[in-house]
Enzyme design. Structure first.
Site, mmCIF file in Angstrom:
data_model
loop_
_atom_site.group_PDB
_atom_site.id
_atom_site.type_symbol
_atom_site.label_atom_id
_atom_site.label_comp_id
_atom_site.label_asym_id
_atom_site.label_seq_id
_atom_site.Cartn_x
_atom_site.Cartn_y
_atom_site.Cartn_z
ATOM 1 N N GLU A 57 0.781 -0.964 0.074
ATOM 2 C CA GLU A 57 0.298 0.122 0.521
ATOM 3 C C GLU A 57 0.971 1.279 -0.061
ATOM 4 O OE1 GLU A 57 -2.380 -3.294 2.843
ATOM 5 O OE2 GLU A 57 -0.492 -3.124 2.104
ATOM 6 N N CYS A 80 -2.802 -4.013 7.571
ATOM 7 C CA CYS A 80 -2.631 -4.522 8.979
ATOM 8 C C CYS A 80 -2.918 -3.582 9.527
ATOM 9 C CB CYS A 80 -0.976 -4.087 8.573
ATOM 10 S SG CYS A 80 0.264 -3.388 8.058
ATOM 11 N N ALA A 167 16.730 -44.236 -7.852
ATOM 12 C CA ALA A 167 17.840 -44.585 -8.254
ATOM 13 C C ALA A 167 17.886 -46.594 -8.816
ATOM 14 C CB ALA A 167 18.282 -44.867 -6.753
ATOM 15 N N ALA A 169 20.137 -50.560 -8.550
ATOM 16 C CA ALA A 169 20.308 -51.179 -7.113
ATOM 17 C C ALA A 169 21.524 -50.787 -6.517
ATOM 18 C CB ALA A 169 19.582 -52.445 -7.990
ATOM 19 N N THR A 201 20.453 -38.518 2.747
ATOM 20 C CA THR A 201 20.385 -38.249 1.352
ATOM 21 C C THR A 201 21.693 -37.019 0.800
ATOM 22 O OG1 THR A 201 18.021 -38.423 1.222
ATOM 23 C CG2 THR A 201 19.119 -36.560 0.116
ATOM 24 N N ASP A 205 24.698 -38.085 -1.653
ATOM 25 C CA ASP A 205 24.870 -37.525 -2.572
ATOM 26 C C ASP A 205 25.495 -36.006 -2.294
ATOM 27 O OD1 ASP A 205 22.423 -38.641 -3.860
ATOM 28 O OD2 ASP A 205 21.034 -37.596 -3.408
ATOM 29 N N GLU A 297 13.063 -32.588 0.347
ATOM 30 C CA GLU A 297 13.828 -33.341 -0.871
ATOM 31 C C GLU A 297 14.611 -34.449 0.015
ATOM 32 O OE1 GLU A 297 16.728 -31.438 -3.826
ATOM 33 O OE2 GLU A 297 15.107 -29.762 -3.823
ATOM 34 N N THR A 301 12.283 -43.692 2.256
ATOM 35 C CA THR A 301 12.477 -43.635 3.952
ATOM 36 C C THR A 301 11.318 -42.201 4.703
ATOM 37 O OG1 THR A 301 13.374 -45.091 4.575
ATOM 38 C CG2 THR A 301 13.082 -44.342 6.477
ATOM 39 N N SER A 305 7.150 -41.466 5.442
ATOM 40 C CA SER A 305 6.592 -41.487 6.881
ATOM 41 C C SER A 305 6.633 -39.737 7.189
ATOM 42 C CB SER A 305 8.036 -41.000 7.838
ATOM 43 O OG SER A 305 8.704 -41.992 8.023
#
Length: 369
Positions: A57, A80, A167, A169, A201, A205, A297, A301, A305
């Site tokens: 504003e 506000c 991925a 094996a 992870t 990676d 990311e 597992t 979850s």
């Protein structure tokens, strides 16, 4: 008959487009746009760019100058009414002499929550609320979720081959998706307040999990420059204290919060399970770190979850035109389902090609617990 005119819709659509320009910089504040008109002609416009800086504003009123007197202001979120790092916008609109305020939605922030509208009406300003409300809510899913539930909006990103493998094996996975999909991920990261992942992870990676300016798509470069790039907080679940300082994660700019039962930057007390309490982790991120929006990311597992515990608001799934075979690693872990009544239904919001890959945006349908 609608209380809103075609001009009202046109101006609010413009205000919403303006608000979107702040999506990489405003957190933890909401994205807000404002357009001021005099006799249906635009005389001022603006958007909120960063916490502590002028609100939408104020930018619009500065552009309009004396033409705010008797004008109509279109705002995507209730102005506000409280003093924070900046003065209240409702007061500014009153002092500027606007005659009417058209707003998309009320502010769920308890410090505002209708008070802005009340201030305007008490000053004799006409107030209309509710135009393009769903579009306005979509601007601020993280801000609204935190205000309404005290928990961040959570997006879970996954990438797989067309047959659902993440991925081979032997663990090889770079790169399943193409360069354009990876740039798309960078844009999603740039919008988030935090990136959540696991030590596994990060180690597997050697991931930095940051936002890289030269990998962002052109639509981000058109809105901000490299000096305005905000790095999300990287939140790493590291229950067994496996992270080491030589990882790429620690040589890149940005805050890192390592989550553990003890000895972490963010400690979550151990319960009956050895696993970290994911819901409590999200609550602490919202309450103590003012994080509205979490981008996840991680591997199968954590993905299973979070889905199983109904902590995911939106799935972003990239499917690559590749086949990797049943001996690969699956997209999510076991859910322990025993009947089709237990399967998790998805409401698909969007499907599109991103380069050679398919991107699916979907919302998990919550089950009664």
């Amino acid at each position: 008959m609608s209380q809103f005119s075609a001009i009202d819709y046109q101006m609010m659509s413009l205000a919403i487009d303006l608000a979107k320009k702040g999506r990489f910089t405003t957190a933890p504040n909401p994205n807000v746009g404002c357009v001021i008109t005099q006799n249906d002609v635009i005389v001022g416009q603006g958007y909120h760019k960063k916490a502590g800086e002028p609100h939408a504003e104020v930018h619009a009123m500065r552009m309009a100058g004396e033409q705010t007197k008797g004008a109509t202001a279109y705002v995507t979120l209730e102005p506000c009414s409280h003093y924070g790092r900046t003065p209240p916008c409702a007061e500014g609109l009153i002092k500027a002499g606007v005659a009417k305020v058209v707003c998309a939605m009320s502010d769920p922030n308890p410090q505002v929550a209708g008070r802005g509208f009340a201030m305007l009406e008490e000053a004799g300003i006409e107030v209309q609320v509710g135009i393009l409300e769903q579009d306005a809510r979509a601007l601020n899913r993280g801000f609204l979720k935190k205000m309404e539930t005290n928990r961040p909006f959570v997006q879970l990103k996954m990438a797989a081959s067309l047959d659902g493998q993440t991925a081979l094996a032997n663990g090889q996975s770079q790169w399943i998706t193409g360069a354009e999909a990876r740039r798309d991920v960078q844009a999603y990261r740039a919008e988030a307040g935090a990136i959540l992942s696991t030590s596994r992870t990060v180690i597997d990676d050697n991931a930095s999990l940051n936002v890289r300016w030269n990998e962002l798509p052109s639509q981000v470069h058109s809105v901000i420059d490299s000096t305005e790039l905000r790095q999300p907080v990287r939140v790493i679940l590291d229950r067994q204290n496996q992270l080491s300082s030589d990882l790429k994660l620690f040589s890149t700019e940005g805050v890192i919060l390592r989550v553990a039962h003890e000895g972490g930057d963010l400690n979550i007390p151990a319960g009956s399970s050895e696993q970290l309490d994911l819901a409590q982790t999200l609550d602490v991120l919202a309450e103590e770190h003012q994080i509205n929006h979490v981008w996840v990311e991680a591997g199968a597992t954590l993905a299973s979850s979070m889905i199983e515990q109904q902590l995911v608001d939106e799935l972003i799934v990239y499917l690559a035109p590749k086949l990797m075979g049943a001996d690969g690693r699956g997209l999510i872990g076991a859910l322990g389902l025993e009947s089709m009544q237990q399967v998790i239904d998805l409401d698909i919001k969007d499907i599109r090609m991103v380069g050679s890959d398919i991107r699916i945006v979907a919302t998990p349908q919550l089950k009664k617990k």
